[in-house]
Structure formats: C-alpha cells, structure tokens
Design an enzyme around this catalytic site. Structure first.
Site, PDB file in Angstrom:
ATOM      1  N   GLY A  44       0.841  -1.205   0.000  1.00  0.00           N
ATOM      2  CA  GLY A  44       0.000   0.000   0.000  1.00  0.00           C
ATOM      3  C   GLY A  44       0.867   1.242   0.000  1.00  0.00           C
ATOM      4  O   GLY A  44       0.525   2.262   0.600  1.00  0.00           O
ATOM      5  N   ILE A  72      -5.726  10.557  10.604  1.00  0.00           N
ATOM      6  CA  ILE A  72      -4.383  11.041  10.267  1.00  0.00           C
ATOM      7  C   ILE A  72      -4.480  12.185   9.278  1.00  0.00           C
ATOM      8  O   ILE A  72      -5.162  12.076   8.250  1.00  0.00           O
ATOM      9  CB  ILE A  72      -3.520   9.889   9.746  1.00  0.00           C
ATOM     10  CG1 ILE A  72      -3.328   8.915  10.913  1.00  0.00           C
ATOM     11  CG2 ILE A  72      -2.166  10.389   9.261  1.00  0.00           C
ATOM     12  CD1 ILE A  72      -2.584   7.699  10.579  1.00  0.00           C
ATOM     13  N   ILE A 128      -0.490  -1.914  -6.116  1.00  0.00           N
ATOM     14  CA  ILE A 128      -1.367  -2.676  -7.008  1.00  0.00           C
ATOM     15  C   ILE A 128      -1.422  -1.916  -8.334  1.00  0.00           C
ATOM     16  O   ILE A 128      -1.210  -0.695  -8.356  1.00  0.00           O
ATOM     17  CB  ILE A 128      -2.784  -2.883  -6.409  1.00  0.00           C
ATOM     18  CG1 ILE A 128      -3.386  -1.554  -5.927  1.00  0.00           C
ATOM     19  CG2 ILE A 128      -2.763  -3.905  -5.288  1.00  0.00           C
ATOM     20  CD1 ILE A 128      -4.823  -1.631  -5.490  1.00  0.00           C
ATOM     21  N   LYS A 176     -10.959  -4.364  11.762  1.00  0.00           N
ATOM     22  CA  LYS A 176      -9.827  -3.919  12.595  1.00  0.00           C
ATOM     23  C   LYS A 176      -9.707  -4.753  13.875  1.00  0.00           C
ATOM     24  O   LYS A 176      -8.598  -5.094  14.286  1.00  0.00           O
ATOM     25  CB  LYS A 176      -9.932  -2.423  12.911  1.00  0.00           C
ATOM     26  CG  LYS A 176      -9.654  -1.529  11.703  1.00  0.00           C
ATOM     27  CD  LYS A 176      -8.302  -1.816  11.083  1.00  0.00           C
ATOM     28  CE  LYS A 176      -7.961  -0.946   9.897  1.00  0.00           C
ATOM     29  NZ  LYS A 176      -6.733  -1.361   9.212  1.00  0.00           N
ATOM     30  N   GLY A 221      -0.572   4.725  -0.955  1.00  0.00           N
ATOM     31  CA  GLY A 221      -1.715   5.260  -0.214  1.00  0.00           C
ATOM     32  C   GLY A 221      -1.337   6.411   0.702  1.00  0.00           C
ATOM     33  O   GLY A 221      -0.197   6.892   0.691  1.00  0.00           O
ATOM     34  N   GLN A 222      -2.306   6.847   1.519  1.00  0.00           N
ATOM     35  CA  GLN A 222      -2.104   8.042   2.349  1.00  0.00           C
ATOM     36  C   GLN A 222      -0.897   7.872   3.286  1.00  0.00           C
ATOM     37  O   GLN A 222      -0.015   8.723   3.324  1.00  0.00           O
ATOM     38  CB  GLN A 222      -3.356   8.350   3.184  1.00  0.00           C
ATOM     39  CG  GLN A 222      -3.256   9.701   3.893  1.00  0.00           C
ATOM     40  CD  GLN A 222      -4.143   9.830   5.138  1.00  0.00           C
ATOM     41  OE1 GLN A 222      -4.713   8.852   5.621  1.00  0.00           O
ATOM     42  NE2 GLN A 222      -4.245  11.039   5.638  1.00  0.00           N
ATOM     43  N   TYR A 262     -15.629  -1.693   8.851  1.00  0.00           N
ATOM     44  CA  TYR A 262     -14.246  -1.256   9.083  1.00  0.00           C
ATOM     45  C   TYR A 262     -13.797  -1.695  10.477  1.00  0.00           C
ATOM     46  O   TYR A 262     -12.725  -2.280  10.640  1.00  0.00           O
ATOM     47  CB  TYR A 262     -14.196   0.271   8.952  1.00  0.00           C
ATOM     48  CG  TYR A 262     -12.832   0.888   9.132  1.00  0.00           C
ATOM     49  CD1 TYR A 262     -11.824   0.672   8.213  1.00  0.00           C
ATOM     50  CD2 TYR A 262     -12.574   1.719  10.219  1.00  0.00           C
ATOM     51  CE1 TYR A 262     -10.584   1.262   8.366  1.00  0.00           C
ATOM     52  CE2 TYR A 262     -11.335   2.317  10.378  1.00  0.00           C
ATOM     53  CZ  TYR A 262     -10.344   2.084   9.444  1.00  0.00           C
ATOM     54  OH  TYR A 262      -9.118   2.679   9.599  1.00  0.00           O
TER      55      TYR A 262
HETATM   56  N1  SER Z   1      -9.193   7.593   9.369  1.00  0.00           N
HETATM   57  C1  SER Z   1      -9.978   6.400   9.516  1.00  0.00           C
HETATM   58  C2  SER Z   1     -11.338   6.581   8.983  1.00  0.00           C
HETATM   59  O1  SER Z   1     -11.857   7.658   9.149  1.00  0.00           O
HETATM   60  C3  SER Z   1     -10.054   6.001  10.965  1.00  0.00           C
HETATM   61  O2  SER Z   1      -9.007   5.165  11.305  1.00  0.00           O
HETATM   62  O3  SER Z   1     -11.894   5.692   8.437  1.00  0.00           O
END
Ligand code: SER
Length: 320
Positions: free
Chosen positions: A8, A173, A35, A147, A11-12, A143
C-alpha cells in the site's frame, strides 16, 4: 529491520512512510509495494525499488519477500470506514483475507508484520473518554469489524507461530501529501484545502463531535518506533492506543482561523459519517504506548495547523 516491504505504498500513509523508511534504512532496502491501479509516481518511484504486492494474491507477496529478502512488512492495505460500509465484502477481502495472506508469508519467510488498527475498532459500548488500552471492542461498522479481527489474528500468529506482529490503533491522520479516501476523519484534512484555497468549508461532522487525530510525521514515527522497540518491553502487541490530539470541528476551525482570519465554515451533516463518528471514542488513553516503547507525539493542534497551512500553500502554489 534490514529489508522492508511496504504494502500500500502509494496510499495516504504508505507514500510518506516508504520515503521515511528509505531515509533511515537506505533506498535499496525499502520496496514500495503497489497494485496496478495505484502505480508509484515521482520520487516514490525514482528513489527505490517497487513491486506489485497485492494482498489478495498471496503469491505476489511471496515473490517480493523472496526476491528482496524481506524481513519486515508494513501491511497498509485497507478500505477506510465510510467506503467499507458500501463495500463490506471487499473490505473483508482486503483487510482480513489479505492479512491472512500476509501473515502466512511472514510465517514462512520469518518477517515481522505491522498492520494498523484504528479508533474504528471501538464501538458504542466502549468507554468514550480516555478510552483504556484494554477495553470493550464491539464495533458495528465493517471497518471496525475488520480492525478488531486484525488485532486478534495478528495476536494469534504471534502466540501460535511466533510471528513478530505489532500494531497501533491509529486515530484520524492528517497529511498534506496523499489525500485519504473514504474515511470518517477525512474532514480534518479537507478543511485545510478549503482554508488554503480561500473557500468556505462545508463540514460533514456535527459540532461537538470529538475524535482523536494525529499529524502524519507522528503517525510515521509511531509505526517505525514500535517496530524498532525492544520486544522484551512489549506487554501488548496488537494494538496500542496512540493519539496526539482530540478536537471537534469547531476546534480545528478556530485553530485554522487564527492563521486564516477570513476562513468560513458551515455544517451539512452526513448521516453515515456522523453515525460512525458517534460510535468512536472522544479521546484515547495511550499510556501503554508511552510506557512500553516511549511513544511521544511532537505535534499538537496549533503546530500541526501552522505546518499544514504552510506546506499546502507551497503544494498548491498559493501565496498568502
Ligand atoms: N481515518 C480512519 C477513517 O476515518 C479512521 O481510522 O476511516
């Protein structure tokens, strides 16, 4: 950590983590795993090796590990919270079937593995303020489900097979390089772009909704420091609470207004994002990370705001 694979890498988090790891461990020792739909560009492409590393294709991970003698994997492949609600099967496939593939390869090739967890791993039943390290985790979002499963599966591979798995529960983040996509905390990034462009910000999250947040340099330090920590000190592994600040939309708006006095914001609440945000903690207790591997963030809301505005003005070529 001698030879590192970042899955990844475009990604960010990956785009900045890969470059920082290259600075610390040498350009040739850090492989940018991508990818085909998200190819490395610019400095990420030119500064070191890159290779296809698709978590849904175990062989692709295995090939890279063998070819580059990888001993540490940063597995950053995931769908964020909002997009995971519209594509739950894909969220599971990438987050959990993908993690399984990574852990199996790690077991075979003796790699350490970092796979982030999140504030999304908590839920309505979790104590909301100063959320403890060890507490109730019963999320209702896909999500969050992926996790919590990430934490459990990573612990399982450590206790059962001795795979050196480690993780943090990242808050939202904030960064100025690669934008996040489809997260609940994205508003705290988007607001800076509006401020710098001189636009009014339309906030999808209600006033008074507090969430933990962190500036990217601290997030990167957290990921690297934890992987460098002496294993004997770690009482926890998957995953440590980490935070740097907690604010609501009004708090970040006021912080930006200090530097952009004309900045304006209005609210247009997105019900899905709001319901997800309402189920997450207001503030985490990260004392275990501080005690076990000396976690210490450098940026607070004000210093992050100042730096974000400066960097974005340069990036967008806007003088003010
Ligand atoms: N930044 C993530 C989200 O908002 C949280 O871990 O899905």
């Amino acid at each position: 950590m001698k030879n590192i694979l970042v899955i990844g890498a475009t990604g960010q988090i990956g785009s900045e983590l890969t470059l920082e790891l290259r600075k610390r461990y040498g350009d040739d020792h850090v492989v940018a795993g991508y990818i085909p739909s998200a190819l490395p560009q610019g400095i990420l492409k030119s500064s070191g090796p890159s290779a296809i590393a698709d978590v849904t294709d175990r062989q692709s991970i295995e090939v890279v590990c063998r070819q580059f003698k990888i001993d540490t994997i940063y597995n950053l492949a995931a769908l964020l919270s909002v997009v995971a609600e519209s594509r739950p099967a894909m969220a599971w496939k990438i987050g959990i079937d993908g993690l399984w593939n990574v852990l199996e390869v790690a077991r075979e090739y003796n790699c350490a593995v970092f796979t982030p967890s999140s504030i999304g791993s908590f839920g309505e039943a979790t104590p909301r303020v100063n959320t403890p390290q060890d507490t109730i985790q019963r999320p209702r979002t896909m999500y969050g489900v992926t996790k919590v499963t990430t934490e459990l599966l990573s612990d399982y591979y450590y206790t059962k097979y001795g795979v050196d798995t480690r993780s943090v529960r990242f808050p939202g983040i904030i960064s100025n390089v690669t934008p996040p996509g489809g997260g609940t905390t994205d508003y705290a990034v988007d607001i800076f772009y509006s401020a710098v462009k001189g636009e009014k910000f339309v906030c999808p999250i209600k006033e008074g909704t507090f969430m933990d947040m962190m500036y990217m340099p601290d997030a990167i330090n957290a990921a690297i420091s934890l992987m460098e920590a002496a294993p004997a000190r770690l009482k926890h592994r998957n995953a440590f609470n980490v935070t740097a600040m907690s604010f609501d939309p009004e708090g970040i708006f006021q912080a930006i207004k200090k530097y952009v006095p004309d900045f304006e914001m209005e609210y247009s609440v997105d019900p899905l994002k709001q319901s997800i945000a309402d189920s997450w903690p207001n503030s985490l207790d990260d004392s275990c990370a501080r005690n076990e591997w000396d976690w210490q963030p450098q940026f607070d809301l004000d210093s992050m705001t100042k730096d974000m505005l400066e960097k974005l003005r340069v990036k967008l070529n806007i003088n003010q």
